[in-house]
Design a protein around this motif. Structure first.
Motif, short mmCIF file in Angstrom:
data_model
loop_
_atom_site.label_atom_id
_atom_site.label_comp_id
_atom_site.label_asym_id
_atom_site.label_seq_id
_atom_site.Cartn_x
_atom_site.Cartn_y
_atom_site.Cartn_z
N LYS A 39 -2.23 9.25 4.97
CA LYS A 39 -0.97 8.63 4.58
C LYS A 39 -1.21 7.41 3.70
CE LYS A 39 1.64 10.10 8.67
NZ LYS A 39 2.37 9.64 9.88
N ASN A 40 -2.20 6.60 4.08
CA ASN A 40 -2.52 5.42 3.29
C ASN A 40 -3.01 5.79 1.89
OD1 ASN A 40 -1.87 3.53 5.28
ND2 ASN A 40 -3.90 3.61 6.19
N LYS A 41 -3.78 6.87 1.80
CA LYS A 41 -4.28 7.33 0.49
C LYS A 41 -3.13 7.77 -0.40
CE LYS A 41 -8.98 8.80 1.71
NZ LYS A 41 -9.92 9.96 1.82
N ILE A 42 -2.17 8.47 0.17
CA ILE A 42 -1.01 8.92 -0.61
C ILE A 42 -0.22 7.72 -1.11
CG2 ILE A 42 1.22 10.11 -0.45
CD1 ILE A 42 -0.09 12.05 1.53
N VAL A 83 9.20 -6.11 -10.12
CA VAL A 83 8.85 -6.77 -8.85
C VAL A 83 8.56 -5.73 -7.78
CG1 VAL A 83 9.65 -8.35 -7.05
CG2 VAL A 83 10.22 -8.80 -9.45
N VAL A 84 9.40 -4.70 -7.68
CA VAL A 84 9.19 -3.65 -6.68
C VAL A 84 7.85 -2.97 -6.90
CG1 VAL A 84 10.00 -1.42 -5.83
CG2 VAL A 84 11.65 -3.24 -6.30
N MET A 85 7.48 -2.73 -8.15
CA MET A 85 6.21 -2.08 -8.46
C MET A 85 5.04 -2.85 -7.87
SD MET A 85 4.54 -1.41 -12.24
CE MET A 85 4.29 -3.19 -12.52
N TRP A 86 5.04 -4.17 -8.04
CA TRP A 86 3.94 -4.99 -7.50
C TRP A 86 4.03 -5.11 -5.99
CZ3 TRP A 86 0.02 -5.25 -10.43
CH2 TRP A 86 0.15 -5.33 -11.81
N MET A 87 5.24 -5.16 -5.45
CA MET A 87 5.39 -5.18 -3.99
C MET A 87 4.81 -3.90 -3.37
SD MET A 87 9.19 -6.72 -3.26
CE MET A 87 9.55 -8.47 -3.37
N LEU A 88 5.09 -2.78 -4.01
CA LEU A 88 4.59 -1.49 -3.53
C LEU A 88 3.07 -1.47 -3.58
CD1 LEU A 88 5.28 1.42 -2.60
CD2 LEU A 88 5.32 2.07 -5.02
N MET A 93 -2.09 -1.80 -0.42
CA MET A 93 -3.46 -2.30 -0.31
C MET A 93 -3.73 -3.08 0.97
SD MET A 93 -5.05 -1.14 -2.88
CE MET A 93 -4.65 -0.31 -4.42
N LEU A 94 -2.69 -3.43 1.70
CA LEU A 94 -2.89 -4.15 2.96
C LEU A 94 -3.49 -3.22 4.01
CD1 LEU A 94 0.45 -6.19 3.20
CD2 LEU A 94 -1.82 -7.06 2.63
N GLU A 95 -4.61 -3.60 4.55
CA GLU A 95 -5.29 -2.75 5.53
C GLU A 95 -4.54 -2.71 6.85
OE1 GLU A 95 -7.81 -0.77 5.03
OE2 GLU A 95 -7.93 -1.37 2.93
N ASN A 96 -4.04 -3.87 7.26
CA ASN A 96 -3.31 -3.95 8.53
C ASN A 96 -1.82 -3.72 8.28
OD1 ASN A 96 -2.24 -4.49 11.03
ND2 ASN A 96 -3.14 -6.53 11.23
N LYS A 97 -1.38 -2.52 8.59
CA LYS A 97 0.02 -2.16 8.34
C LYS A 97 0.95 -2.65 9.44
CE LYS A 97 -0.60 0.30 4.51
NZ LYS A 97 -2.01 0.06 4.19
N LYS A 98 0.40 -3.42 10.40
CA LYS A 98 1.23 -3.96 11.47
C LYS A 98 1.63 -5.41 11.18
CE LYS A 98 0.71 -0.22 13.92
NZ LYS A 98 1.85 0.73 14.09
N ARG A 99 1.09 -5.97 10.12
CA ARG A 99 1.37 -7.36 9.78
C ARG A 99 2.82 -7.55 9.34
NH1 ARG A 99 -3.01 -9.41 5.59
NH2 ARG A 99 -1.63 -11.23 5.71
N LEU A 100 3.32 -8.77 9.54
CA LEU A 100 4.69 -9.09 9.14
C LEU A 100 4.86 -8.91 7.63
CD1 LEU A 100 7.51 -10.20 9.71
CD2 LEU A 100 6.57 -12.52 9.47
N LEU A 101 3.86 -9.29 6.85
CA LEU A 101 3.95 -9.17 5.40
C LEU A 101 4.17 -7.72 5.00
CD1 LEU A 101 3.80 -10.32 2.56
CD2 LEU A 101 1.30 -10.10 2.66
N SER A 106 7.28 -3.32 2.92
CA SER A 106 7.55 -1.89 3.05
C SER A 106 9.04 -1.62 3.24
CB SER A 106 6.76 -1.29 4.22
OG SER A 106 7.12 -1.90 5.45
N GLU A 107 9.70 -2.43 4.06
CA GLU A 107 11.13 -2.22 4.30
C GLU A 107 11.95 -2.51 3.05
OE1 GLU A 107 10.76 -3.32 9.06
OE2 GLU A 107 11.96 -4.61 7.75
N PHE A 108 11.56 -3.55 2.30
CA PHE A 108 12.30 -3.82 1.07
C PHE A 108 12.04 -2.75 0.02
CE2 PHE A 108 12.88 -5.75 -3.13
CZ PHE A 108 14.25 -5.99 -3.05
N CYS A 109 10.80 -2.28 -0.05
CA CYS A 109 10.49 -1.21 -1.01
C CYS A 109 11.32 0.03 -0.70
CB CYS A 109 9.00 -0.87 -0.97
SG CYS A 109 7.95 -2.03 -1.86
#
Length: 255
Positions: A39-42, A83-88, A93-101, A106-109
């Motif tokens: 999933k992360n690779k996709i 902006v969305v492109m860079w947010m995505l 690239m964030l390894e920890n998908k549980k972080r608040l960031l 992800s929710e805004f994207c």
């Protein structure tokens, strides 16, 4: 606003083909991508390819004409999709998908990026001004919106986003980022004595006759209401107001 250059045969065919491919690819990803690594690779692939396509006209122009012109939205966050492109990309690239960031991004994207992607394909002003996909600058703009839209939708399909009332907080933060970027870009242009490009369409916009600030507030309120109704199907202990009260009680205990 409607542009007479839009919705010619090329545009309609692109919308249909892009929509079908997006649904098919999302369906395949949902069916076969089961583990987090895949999933992360996709997610990373579509985030990276969106950025590559966005800048690809520089290479195409350079090798076909011997020179290339950098567009303002390739060096500055002029429009929401920039902006969305860079947010995505950052989120992928964030390894920890549980972080608040990651949750905020992800929710805004998913919400904001999906809206931006659809508008960028269906109501693409560049295509309206130059209504042909034979122009690579126009084609790459359409393609980058399609790949970005897939990445934003995959936030939900891939299980990165959980539908909940607190999604409205992420959307609010994302829209606030739009405002900061737009105001910053306009101020930068004016500081150097240049005509501001109306970053993020804060002063006017090509689609609506009213302020995008008002639209953003209305969108957040409607989203909050819709998500609150969605959570009514959940057990009381899983609803937003119960979680908020429980957090307040825990804070009182700690104090």
């Amino acid at each position: 606003m409607y542009n007479p250059g839009m919705f010619n045969t090329q545009h309609i065919l692109y919308i249909i083909i892009s929509g079908i491919l997006t649904v098919l690819l999302l369906g395949l990803a949902a069916k076969y991508a089961k583990d987090d690594k895949t999933k992360n690779k996709i997610l990373k692939f579509f985030a990276v390819i969106t950025v590559v396509i966005h800048y690809s006209n520089l290479w195409v122009d350079y090798f076909t004409t011997g020179g290339a012109t950098i567009e303002n939205n390739q060096i500055l966050p002029i429009y929401p999709c920039n902006v969305v492109m860079w947010m995505l990309l950052i989120a992928s690239m964030l390894e920890n998908k549980k972080r608040l960031l990651f949750q905020l991004l992800s929710e805004f994207c998913f919400y904001g990026g999906t809206v931006c992607g659809v508008i960028g394909i269906v109501l693409n002003t560049n295509f309206g001004n130059t209504p042909t996909l034979a122009d690579y600058g126009i084609l790459k703009g359409m393609l980058s919106h399609s790949t970005m839209l897939f990445g934003c939708l995959y936030m939900l399909v891939g299980g990165f986003v959980k539908i909940r009332v607190f999604n409205a907080v992420s959307v609010t933060a994302g829209l606030a980022t739009f405002v900061l970027c737009g105001a910053g870009v306009n101020a930068l242009y004016e500081f150097f004595g240049m005509e501001a490009p109306d970053g993020m369409w804060l002063r006017s916009n090509p689609y609506f006759s009213f302020s995008p600030m008002v639209l953003g507030i209305v969108f957040v309120l409607l989203l909050f209401g819709a998500l609150a109704l969605w959570e009514m199907r959940l057990p009381v202990e899983d609803r937003w107001y119960h979680k908020l009260n429980r957090r307040k009680e825990n804070e009182r205990i700690i104090l």
